[in-house]
Design a protein around this motif. Structure first.
Motif, PDB file in Angstrom:
ATOM      1  N   MET A   1       0.848  -1.202   0.000  1.00 55.46           N
ATOM      2  CA  MET A   1       0.000   0.000   0.000  1.00 55.46           C
ATOM      3  C   MET A   1       0.880   1.247   0.000  1.00 55.46           C
ATOM      4  N   ASP A   2       0.584   2.185  -0.919  1.00 49.32           N
ATOM      5  CA  ASP A   2       1.305   3.449  -0.943  1.00 49.32           C
ATOM      6  C   ASP A   2       0.916   4.278   0.266  1.00 49.32           C
ATOM      7  N   LYS A   3       1.907   4.879   0.894  1.00 46.34           N
ATOM      8  CA  LYS A   3       1.612   5.758   2.031  1.00 46.34           C
ATOM      9  C   LYS A   3       1.086   7.079   1.493  1.00 46.34           C
ATOM     10  N   ILE A   4       0.210   7.696   2.259  1.00 45.90           N
ATOM     11  CA  ILE A   4      -0.320   8.993   1.854  1.00 45.90           C
ATOM     12  C   ILE A   4       0.494  10.070   2.545  1.00 45.90           C
ATOM     13  N   LYS A   5       0.954  11.022   1.758  1.00 54.22           N
ATOM     14  CA  LYS A   5       1.771  12.119   2.289  1.00 54.22           C
ATOM     15  C   LYS A   5       0.851  13.187   2.849  1.00 54.22           C
ATOM     16  N   ILE A   6       1.092  13.567   4.087  1.00 54.96           N
ATOM     17  CA  ILE A   6       0.304  14.618   4.728  1.00 54.96           C
ATOM     18  C   ILE A   6       1.253  15.735   5.142  1.00 54.96           C
ATOM     19  N   ASN A   7       0.924  16.943   4.755  1.00 52.33           N
ATOM     20  CA  ASN A   7       1.823  18.075   5.008  1.00 52.33           C
ATOM     21  C   ASN A   7       1.805  18.533   6.471  1.00 52.33           C
ATOM     22  N   GLN A   8       0.654  18.490   7.101  1.00 48.05           N
ATOM     23  CA  GLN A   8       0.563  18.927   8.491  1.00 48.05           C
ATOM     24  C   GLN A   8       1.239  17.906   9.411  1.00 48.05           C
ATOM     25  N   ALA A   9       1.629  18.359  10.610  1.00 47.31           N
ATOM     26  CA  ALA A   9       2.144  17.443  11.630  1.00 47.31           C
ATOM     27  C   ALA A   9       0.935  16.773  12.281  1.00 47.31           C
ATOM     28  N   VAL A  10       1.068  15.502  12.619  1.00 44.94           N
ATOM     29  CA  VAL A  10      -0.037  14.754  13.221  1.00 44.94           C
ATOM     30  C   VAL A  10       0.285  14.499  14.692  1.00 44.94           C
ATOM     31  N   ILE A  11      -0.633  14.889  15.572  1.00 46.26           N
ATOM     32  CA  ILE A  11      -0.436  14.735  17.011  1.00 46.26           C
ATOM     33  C   ILE A  11      -1.273  13.552  17.499  1.00 46.26           C
ATOM     34  N   VAL A  12      -0.591  12.571  18.112  1.00 47.23           N
ATOM     35  CA  VAL A  12      -1.264  11.387  18.664  1.00 47.23           C
ATOM     36  C   VAL A  12      -0.900  11.239  20.136  1.00 47.23           C
ATOM     37  N   GLU A  13      -1.589  10.337  20.823  1.00 49.17           N
ATOM     38  CA  GLU A  13      -1.351  10.181  22.261  1.00 49.17           C
ATOM     39  C   GLU A  13      -0.086   9.401  22.595  1.00 49.17           C
ATOM     40  N   GLY A  14       0.152   8.258  21.944  1.00 49.67           N
ATOM     41  CA  GLY A  14       1.256   7.414  22.371  1.00 49.67           C
ATOM     42  C   GLY A  14       2.000   6.732  21.247  1.00 49.67           C
ATOM     43  N   LYS A  15       3.034   5.966  21.633  1.00 52.41           N
ATOM     44  CA  LYS A  15       3.922   5.364  20.634  1.00 52.41           C
ATOM     45  C   LYS A  15       3.233   4.311  19.781  1.00 52.41           C
ATOM     46  N   TYR A  16       2.243   3.586  20.333  1.00 59.04           N
ATOM     47  CA  TYR A  16       1.568   2.565  19.524  1.00 59.04           C
ATOM     48  C   TYR A  16       0.669   3.213  18.471  1.00 59.04           C
ATOM     49  N   ASP A  17       0.119   4.383  18.801  1.00 57.93           N
ATOM     50  CA  ASP A  17      -0.668   5.148  17.811  1.00 57.93           C
ATOM     51  C   ASP A  17       0.256   5.589  16.678  1.00 57.93           C
ATOM     52  N   LYS A  18       1.442   6.069  17.073  1.00 63.49           N
ATOM     53  CA  LYS A  18       2.424   6.551  16.094  1.00 63.49           C
ATOM     54  C   LYS A  18       2.870   5.423  15.170  1.00 63.49           C
ATOM     55  N   ILE A  19       3.137   4.246  15.747  1.00 63.48           N
ATOM     56  CA  ILE A  19       3.562   3.087  14.952  1.00 63.48           C
ATOM     57  C   ILE A  19       2.467   2.712  13.947  1.00 63.48           C
ATOM     58  N   LYS A  20       1.225   2.660  14.423  1.00 65.03           N
ATOM     59  CA  LYS A  20       0.094   2.306  13.558  1.00 65.03           C
ATOM     60  C   LYS A  20      -0.012   3.288  12.390  1.00 65.03           C
ATOM     61  N   LEU A  21       0.014   4.596  12.709  1.00 65.71           N
ATOM     62  CA  LEU A  21      -0.144   5.621  11.677  1.00 65.71           C
ATOM     63  C   LEU A  21       1.007   5.652  10.690  1.00 65.71           C
ATOM     64  N   SER A  22       2.241   5.426  11.182  1.00 65.79           N
ATOM     65  CA  SER A  22       3.389   5.528  10.285  1.00 65.79           C
ATOM     66  C   SER A  22       3.400   4.419   9.230  1.00 65.79           C
ATOM     67  N   ASN A  23       2.561   3.405   9.398  1.00 63.30           N
ATOM     68  CA  ASN A  23       2.410   2.373   8.362  1.00 63.30           C
ATOM     69  C   ASN A  23       1.447   2.813   7.261  1.00 63.30           C
ATOM     70  N   ILE A  24       0.683   3.869   7.523  1.00 62.83           N
ATOM     71  CA  ILE A  24      -0.381   4.297   6.605  1.00 62.83           C
ATOM     72  C   ILE A  24      -0.072   5.638   5.959  1.00 62.83           C
TER      73      ILE A  24
END
Length: 195
Positions: A1-24
């Protein structure tokens, strides 16, 4: 799956959220480390700086704790610099946990990729397909003396100061920031300025 590039910074609560999102998505992702953002003035200052420079997307869990963090950030940052992305209320338990959360809802880390992408789409996020033919890599950081080298710690500290970034930034977050803000040549010129 191609990752989607997002220009804004994304704020999440924790490291598992970050890991999940960085795959997408391909974006600069910052963790609030839960409620610690309430006391961490440096982290909040950095989030404000990102909001001013590029805008931020707040993506917290849909439980009361997630909304407390979202409201805290929203009260500190101008509304026109924030895009809120909301995940739906889906009841269940994350795979890595023994029991569901207090409210029984899945957090960002428990969402399926298509559900997260739909949430971004719903918020009308400025997305583009990633196309960086020559990204800055860990090896480039090594070659430039920013990681794995004898003076790497001092060199990284100097670079963070030059870029007006907080010293707590991890190497992977620095790499993400660099790839979203400059080319390899621009980075080299900051580290080894031409006379």
């Amino acid at each position: 799956m191609d990752k989607i590039k997002i220009n804004q910074a994304v704020i999440v609560e924790g490291k598992y959220d970050k890991i999940k999102l960085s795959n997408i998505i391909d974006a600069f992702i910052i963790e609030t480390n839960g409620f610690s953002v309430f006391k961490d003035k440096e982290k909040l200052g950095f989030i404000k700086k990102l909001a001013e420079e590029r805008g931020i997307i707040i993506l917290t869990d849909s439980d009361s704790a997630g909304f407390m963090i979202r409201n805290h950030l929203s009260s500190a940052i101008p509304k026109d610099r924030i895009t809120n992305v909301y995940i739906p209320d889906i009841y269940g338990k994350e795979k890595r946990k023994n029991a569901p959360s207090k409210e029984g809802k899945l957090g960002v880390e428990g969402m399926e990729a298509k559900t997260l992408l739909k949430a971004f789409e719903k918020a009308k996020i400025n997305c583009e397909i990633k196309n960086n033919p020559d990204p800055i890599t860990n090896y480039d950081l090594f070659e430039l003396g920013l990681s794995g080298a004898p003076n790497a710690k001092e060199n990284k500290k100097k670079l963070l100061k030059a870029l007006d970034l907080p010293e707590f930034l991890s190497t992977s977050s620095l790499l993400s920031y660099l790839n979203n803000n400059m080319t390899k040549t621009e980075l080299k010129n900051i580290i080894e300025p031409e006379d």
